[in-house]
Motif scaffolding. Structure first.
Motif, PDB file in Angstrom:
ATOM      1  N   MET A   1     -33.088 -32.583 -24.417  1.00  0.00           N
ATOM      2  CA  MET A   1     -33.983 -32.189 -23.344  1.00  0.00           C
ATOM      3  C   MET A   1     -34.362 -33.391 -22.495  1.00  0.00           C
ATOM      4  N   THR A   2     -34.438 -33.177 -21.210  1.00  0.00           N
ATOM      5  CA  THR A   2     -34.825 -34.237 -20.289  1.00  0.00           C
ATOM      6  C   THR A   2     -36.329 -34.471 -20.365  1.00  0.00           C
ATOM      7  N   GLU A   3     -36.695 -35.731 -20.501  1.00  0.00           N
ATOM      8  CA  GLU A   3     -38.103 -36.110 -20.495  1.00  0.00           C
ATOM      9  C   GLU A   3     -38.636 -36.031 -19.061  1.00  0.00           C
ATOM     10  N   HIS A   4     -39.917 -35.726 -18.910  1.00  0.00           N
ATOM     11  CA  HIS A   4     -40.586 -35.685 -17.610  1.00  0.00           C
ATOM     12  C   HIS A   4     -41.836 -36.544 -17.661  1.00  0.00           C
ATOM     13  N   VAL A   5     -42.058 -37.316 -16.607  1.00  0.00           N
ATOM     14  CA  VAL A   5     -43.253 -38.150 -16.504  1.00  0.00           C
ATOM     15  C   VAL A   5     -44.240 -37.428 -15.592  1.00  0.00           C
ATOM     16  N   LEU A   6     -45.434 -37.156 -16.115  1.00  0.00           N
ATOM     17  CA  LEU A   6     -46.442 -36.457 -15.333  1.00  0.00           C
ATOM     18  C   LEU A   6     -47.318 -37.436 -14.570  1.00  0.00           C
ATOM     19  N   ASP A   7     -47.484 -37.168 -13.292  1.00  0.00           N
ATOM     20  CA  ASP A   7     -48.459 -37.869 -12.472  1.00  0.00           C
ATOM     21  C   ASP A   7     -49.837 -37.292 -12.802  1.00  0.00           C
ATOM     22  N   ALA A   8     -50.883 -38.042 -12.502  1.00  0.00           N
ATOM     23  CA  ALA A   8     -52.243 -37.566 -12.747  1.00  0.00           C
ATOM     24  C   ALA A   8     -52.487 -36.217 -12.072  1.00  0.00           C
ATOM     25  N   SER A   9     -51.968 -36.032 -10.870  1.00  0.00           N
ATOM     26  CA  SER A   9     -52.213 -34.782 -10.141  1.00  0.00           C
ATOM     27  C   SER A   9     -51.608 -33.583 -10.865  1.00  0.00           C
ATOM     28  N   ALA A  10     -50.457 -33.768 -11.492  1.00  0.00           N
ATOM     29  CA  ALA A  10     -49.816 -32.676 -12.231  1.00  0.00           C
ATOM     30  C   ALA A  10     -50.625 -32.327 -13.480  1.00  0.00           C
ATOM     31  N   LEU A  28     -44.474 -29.294 -20.644  1.00  0.00           N
ATOM     32  CA  LEU A  28     -45.221 -30.060 -21.650  1.00  0.00           C
ATOM     33  C   LEU A  28     -44.386 -30.510 -22.851  1.00  0.00           C
ATOM     34  N   PRO A  29     -43.462 -29.681 -23.360  1.00  0.00           N
ATOM     35  CA  PRO A  29     -42.693 -30.139 -24.523  1.00  0.00           C
ATOM     36  C   PRO A  29     -41.881 -31.415 -24.269  1.00  0.00           C
ATOM     37  N   THR A  30     -41.559 -31.683 -23.012  1.00  0.00           N
ATOM     38  CA  THR A  30     -40.766 -32.872 -22.690  1.00  0.00           C
ATOM     39  C   THR A  30     -41.570 -33.905 -21.907  1.00  0.00           C
ATOM     40  N   ALA A  31     -42.868 -33.692 -21.781  1.00  0.00           N
ATOM     41  CA  ALA A  31     -43.688 -34.518 -20.901  1.00  0.00           C
ATOM     42  C   ALA A  31     -44.266 -35.738 -21.599  1.00  0.00           C
ATOM     43  N   VAL A  32     -44.376 -36.804 -20.798  1.00  0.00           N
ATOM     44  CA  VAL A  32     -45.125 -37.994 -21.187  1.00  0.00           C
ATOM     45  C   VAL A  32     -46.050 -38.324 -20.021  1.00  0.00           C
ATOM     46  N   VAL A  33     -47.103 -39.063 -20.329  1.00  0.00           N
ATOM     47  CA  VAL A  33     -48.002 -39.522 -19.271  1.00  0.00           C
ATOM     48  C   VAL A  33     -48.337 -40.977 -19.554  1.00  0.00           C
ATOM     49  N   GLY A  34     -48.377 -41.771 -18.503  1.00  0.00           N
ATOM     50  CA  GLY A  34     -48.727 -43.168 -18.654  1.00  0.00           C
ATOM     51  C   GLY A  34     -50.221 -43.329 -18.869  1.00  0.00           C
ATOM     52  N   ALA A  35     -50.586 -44.385 -19.569  1.00  0.00           N
ATOM     53  CA  ALA A  35     -51.993 -44.653 -19.857  1.00  0.00           C
ATOM     54  C   ALA A  35     -52.808 -44.806 -18.576  1.00  0.00           C
ATOM     55  N   VAL A  36     -52.224 -45.401 -17.542  1.00  0.00           N
ATOM     56  CA  VAL A  36     -52.932 -45.563 -16.273  1.00  0.00           C
ATOM     57  C   VAL A  36     -53.263 -44.198 -15.678  1.00  0.00           C
TER      58      VAL A  36
END
Length: 128
Positions: A1-10, A28-36
């Motif tokens: 599965m392709t990973e997705h990076v979520l922006d704060a707005s998403a 969500l199953p493939t999502a990551v979010v940066g600490a910032v």
């Protein structure tokens, strides 16, 4: 599965039930979010009057992988400043793009302006 990076707005769209929330939920199953960006989400939720206790309870329920802001991302985000200045992207926006660049993953946002971003990552705008 392709990973997705979520922006704060998403992530905010999902948490506040705004337009685009269903698309983000599906990722969500493939999502990551940066600490910032997580920090931005918490700040925005507080600005909207969401109590700290509710924030503290809701974030773990999302079961998101939180990625620390590291040296490679910091350098990449800094280098994006000149290339994205005309679009008005914030440090948080650039940190999100840098995370996507370093992970080779598409970035998910609600900000239509990001369609003009040309930094070598796919941009998915969930509010069409």
């Amino acid at each position: 599965m392709t990973e997705h990076v979520l922006d704060a707005s998403a992530l905010l769209a999902l948490m506040l039930g705004e337009r685009g929330a269903e698309e983000v939920l599906g990722l969500l199953p493939t999502a990551v979010v940066g600490a910032v960006n997580l920090s931005e989400v918490v700040a925005k939720l507080q600005e909207r009057g969401v109590p700290e206790a509710e924030i503290d309870l809701s974030l773990p329920d999302l079961d998101l992988r939180i990625i620390p802001f590291d040296e490679a991302q910091a350098i990449a985000a800094g280098k994006l400043r000149v290339r994205t200045r005309s679009l008005g992207l914030s440090l948080g926006d650039r940190a999100c793009l840098a995370l996507a660049m370093t992970r080779g993953a598409p970035v998910v946002t609600t900000d239509r302006t990001w369609r003009k971003v040309d930094v070598g990552v796919d941009v998915v705008v969930v509010r069409g």
